[in-house]
Design a protein around this motif. Structure first.
Motif, PDB file in Angstrom:
ATOM      1  N   LEU A 102      23.436  40.304  31.258  1.00 26.61           N
ATOM      2  CA  LEU A 102      24.554  40.781  32.143  1.00 26.61           C
ATOM      3  C   LEU A 102      24.025  41.526  33.279  1.00 26.61           C
ATOM      4  O   LEU A 102      24.435  41.361  34.380  1.00 26.61           O
ATOM      5  N   GLY A 103      22.865  42.317  32.818  1.00 27.93           N
ATOM      6  CA  GLY A 103      22.311  43.145  34.416  1.00 27.93           C
ATOM      7  C   GLY A 103      21.743  42.022  35.247  1.00 27.93           C
ATOM      8  O   GLY A 103      21.952  42.367  36.495  1.00 27.93           O
ATOM      9  N   GLN A 104      21.147  41.239  34.861  1.00 30.35           N
ATOM     10  CA  GLN A 104      20.647  39.862  35.680  1.00 30.35           C
ATOM     11  C   GLN A 104      21.847  39.371  36.406  1.00 30.35           C
ATOM     12  O   GLN A 104      21.646  39.119  37.627  1.00 30.35           O
ATOM     13  N   MET A 105      22.644  38.718  35.715  1.00 26.77           N
ATOM     14  CA  MET A 105      23.863  38.350  36.233  1.00 26.77           C
ATOM     15  C   MET A 105      24.599  39.361  37.516  1.00 26.77           C
ATOM     16  O   MET A 105      24.911  38.908  38.400  1.00 26.77           O
ATOM     17  N   ARG A 106      24.611  40.671  37.139  1.00 29.77           N
ATOM     18  CA  ARG A 106      25.226  41.370  37.989  1.00 29.77           C
ATOM     19  C   ARG A 106      24.417  41.653  39.054  1.00 29.77           C
ATOM     20  O   ARG A 106      24.857  41.662  40.371  1.00 29.77           O
ATOM     21  N   ALA A 107      23.114  41.830  39.168  1.00 29.79           N
ATOM     22  CA  ALA A 107      22.317  41.832  40.088  1.00 29.79           C
ATOM     23  C   ALA A 107      22.232  40.603  41.151  1.00 29.79           C
ATOM     24  O   ALA A 107      22.364  40.612  42.295  1.00 29.79           O
ATOM     25  N   THR A 108      22.344  39.392  40.514  1.00 26.27           N
ATOM     26  CA  THR A 108      22.318  38.218  41.371  1.00 26.27           C
ATOM     27  C   THR A 108      23.897  38.361  42.181  1.00 26.27           C
ATOM     28  O   THR A 108      23.809  37.980  43.285  1.00 26.27           O
ATOM     29  N   LEU A 109      25.060  38.431  41.558  1.00 29.94           N
ATOM     30  CA  LEU A 109      26.013  38.422  42.050  1.00 29.94           C
ATOM     31  C   LEU A 109      26.546  39.498  43.192  1.00 29.94           C
ATOM     32  O   LEU A 109      27.021  39.145  44.081  1.00 29.94           O
ATOM     33  N   SER A 110      26.021  40.778  42.931  1.00 33.18           N
ATOM     34  CA  SER A 110      25.853  41.815  43.709  1.00 33.18           C
ATOM     35  C   SER A 110      24.972  41.616  45.051  1.00 33.18           C
ATOM     36  O   SER A 110      25.548  41.640  46.285  1.00 33.18           O
ATOM     37  N   HIS A 111      23.931  40.772  44.821  1.00 38.34           N
ATOM     38  CA  HIS A 111      23.171  40.351  45.975  1.00 38.34           C
ATOM     39  C   HIS A 111      23.960  39.307  46.985  1.00 38.34           C
ATOM     40  O   HIS A 111      23.868  39.492  48.188  1.00 38.34           O
ATOM     41  N   LEU A 112      24.632  38.368  46.453  1.00 37.92           N
ATOM     42  CA  LEU A 112      25.196  37.480  46.934  1.00 37.92           C
ATOM     43  C   LEU A 112      26.769  37.660  47.626  1.00 37.92           C
ATOM     44  O   LEU A 112      26.759  37.643  48.703  1.00 37.92           O
ATOM     45  N   VAL A 113      27.057  38.845  46.863  1.00 35.79           N
ATOM     46  CA  VAL A 113      28.566  39.718  47.729  1.00 35.79           C
ATOM     47  C   VAL A 113      28.008  40.403  48.906  1.00 35.79           C
ATOM     48  O   VAL A 113      28.754  40.286  49.796  1.00 35.79           O
ATOM     49  N   GLU A 114      26.755  40.967  48.762  1.00 36.84           N
ATOM     50  CA  GLU A 114      26.348  41.790  50.173  1.00 36.84           C
ATOM     51  C   GLU A 114      26.050  40.816  50.983  1.00 36.84           C
ATOM     52  O   GLU A 114      26.087  41.162  52.286  1.00 36.84           O
ATOM     53  N   ALA A 115      25.422  39.559  50.707  1.00 38.50           N
ATOM     54  CA  ALA A 115      25.032  38.642  51.802  1.00 38.50           C
ATOM     55  C   ALA A 115      26.029  37.942  52.356  1.00 38.50           C
ATOM     56  O   ALA A 115      26.051  37.218  53.628  1.00 38.50           O
ATOM     57  N   ILE A 119      27.650  32.948  48.573  1.00 43.81           N
ATOM     58  CA  ILE A 119      28.194  32.613  47.256  1.00 43.81           C
ATOM     59  C   ILE A 119      28.365  31.388  46.916  1.00 43.81           C
ATOM     60  O   ILE A 119      27.782  30.651  46.203  1.00 43.81           O
ATOM     61  N   LEU A 120      29.050  30.591  47.822  1.00 45.39           N
ATOM     62  CA  LEU A 120      29.456  29.049  47.589  1.00 45.39           C
ATOM     63  C   LEU A 120      28.162  28.229  47.662  1.00 45.39           C
ATOM     64  O   LEU A 120      27.918  27.398  46.737  1.00 45.39           O
ATOM     65  N   ALA A 121      27.189  28.741  48.550  1.00 50.11           N
ATOM     66  CA  ALA A 121      25.780  27.948  48.766  1.00 50.11           C
ATOM     67  C   ALA A 121      25.044  28.139  47.599  1.00 50.11           C
ATOM     68  O   ALA A 121      24.532  27.036  47.099  1.00 50.11           O
ATOM     69  N   ASP A 122      24.880  29.310  46.971  1.00 51.09           N
ATOM     70  CA  ASP A 122      24.103  29.456  45.827  1.00 51.09           C
ATOM     71  C   ASP A 122      25.048  28.736  44.637  1.00 51.09           C
ATOM     72  O   ASP A 122      24.055  28.141  43.690  1.00 51.09           O
ATOM     73  N   LEU A 123      26.015  28.659  44.519  1.00 50.92           N
ATOM     74  CA  LEU A 123      26.678  28.234  43.335  1.00 50.92           C
ATOM     75  C   LEU A 123      26.557  26.488  43.518  1.00 50.92           C
ATOM     76  O   LEU A 123      26.419  25.784  42.461  1.00 50.92           O
ATOM     77  N   ALA A 124      26.301  26.150  44.623  1.00 50.30           N
ATOM     78  CA  ALA A 124      26.155  24.489  44.781  1.00 50.30           C
ATOM     79  C   ALA A 124      24.809  24.295  44.868  1.00 50.30           C
ATOM     80  O   ALA A 124      24.614  22.821  44.847  1.00 50.30           O
ATOM     81  N   ALA A 125      23.924  25.234  44.906  1.00 49.90           N
ATOM     82  CA  ALA A 125      22.527  24.919  44.970  1.00 49.90           C
ATOM     83  C   ALA A 125      21.840  23.895  43.760  1.00 49.90           C
ATOM     84  O   ALA A 125      22.278  24.114  42.449  1.00 49.90           O
ATOM     85  N   ASP A 126      21.289  22.836  43.860  1.00 52.76           N
ATOM     86  CA  ASP A 126      20.783  22.032  42.915  1.00 52.76           C
ATOM     87  C   ASP A 126      19.513  22.824  42.384  1.00 52.76           C
ATOM     88  O   ASP A 126      18.510  22.741  42.810  1.00 52.76           O
ATOM     89  N   ARG A 127      19.638  23.358  41.065  1.00 48.40           N
ATOM     90  CA  ARG A 127      18.662  24.183  40.365  1.00 48.40           C
ATOM     91  C   ARG A 127      17.520  23.180  39.510  1.00 48.40           C
ATOM     92  O   ARG A 127      16.606  23.751  39.300  1.00 48.40           O
ATOM     93  N   SER A 128      18.108  21.983  39.452  1.00 47.98           N
ATOM     94  CA  SER A 128      17.212  20.926  38.569  1.00 47.98           C
ATOM     95  C   SER A 128      15.985  20.719  39.473  1.00 47.98           C
ATOM     96  O   SER A 128      14.853  20.056  38.737  1.00 47.98           O
ATOM     97  N   LYS A 129      16.061  20.879  40.741  1.00 49.54           N
ATOM     98  CA  LYS A 129      14.794  20.444  41.457  1.00 49.54           C
ATOM     99  C   LYS A 129      13.674  21.621  41.497  1.00 49.54           C
ATOM    100  O   LYS A 129      12.429  21.602  41.798  1.00 49.54           O
TER     101      LYS A 129
END
Length: 132
Positions: free
Chosen positions: A97-110, A121-131
């Motif tokens: 949860l701490g990692q999730m919070r840090a990531t989301l906090s960074h995205l909200v700030e950006a 935020i949407l760009a990160d959610l749509a990123a293809d992580r399989s590559k």
């Protein structure tokens, strides 16, 4: 004692008490007309389970805890091992949860949060992580 009295005494919903009976955690007696008749022992077990569940123990762990509670020859080490395992799982979830919070906090700030359509935020959610 009937089920509504037990629910009131333990703070557990009637549906939950019925479920605990269905899965064999408790086995109240039945009167001639088929109504459940809860004993003081049943009430104690339900309060025990309710407390264990409030600490996040799952049904199987509650079953194990009840078994250990009822076993007068148990070793406290067995109880501690079960509780320690659960504590380790809680710590793992907190770290996650701490990692999730840090990531989301960074995205909200950006995110500018303006009228423009670009959004990190949407760009990160749509990123293809399989590559990666």
């Amino acid at each position: 004692m009937n089920i509504s009295d037990v629910a009131s005494s333990t703070g557990l919903p009637v549906k939950t008490i019925r479920y605990y009976e269905d899965i064999g955690l408790i086995a109240p007696a039945r009167s001639a007309n088929g109504y459940r008749q809860f004993s003081d022992s049943d009430l104690h077990k339900l309060a025990f389970i309710g407390r264990a569940r409030s600490l996040g123990f799952g049904i199987d762990a509650c079953r194990d805890l009840l078994r250990l509670y009822n076993d007068q020859t148990r070793a406290s080490a067995d109880v501690k091992k079960l509780a320690q395992s659960h504590l380790n799982e809680i710590d793992r979830k907190i770290a996650e949860l701490g990692q999730m919070r840090a990531t989301l906090s960074h995205l909200v700030e950006a995110c500018a949060g303006n009228d423009r359509p670009d959004c990190p935020i949407l760009a990160d959610l749509a990123a293809d992580r399989s590559k990666a």
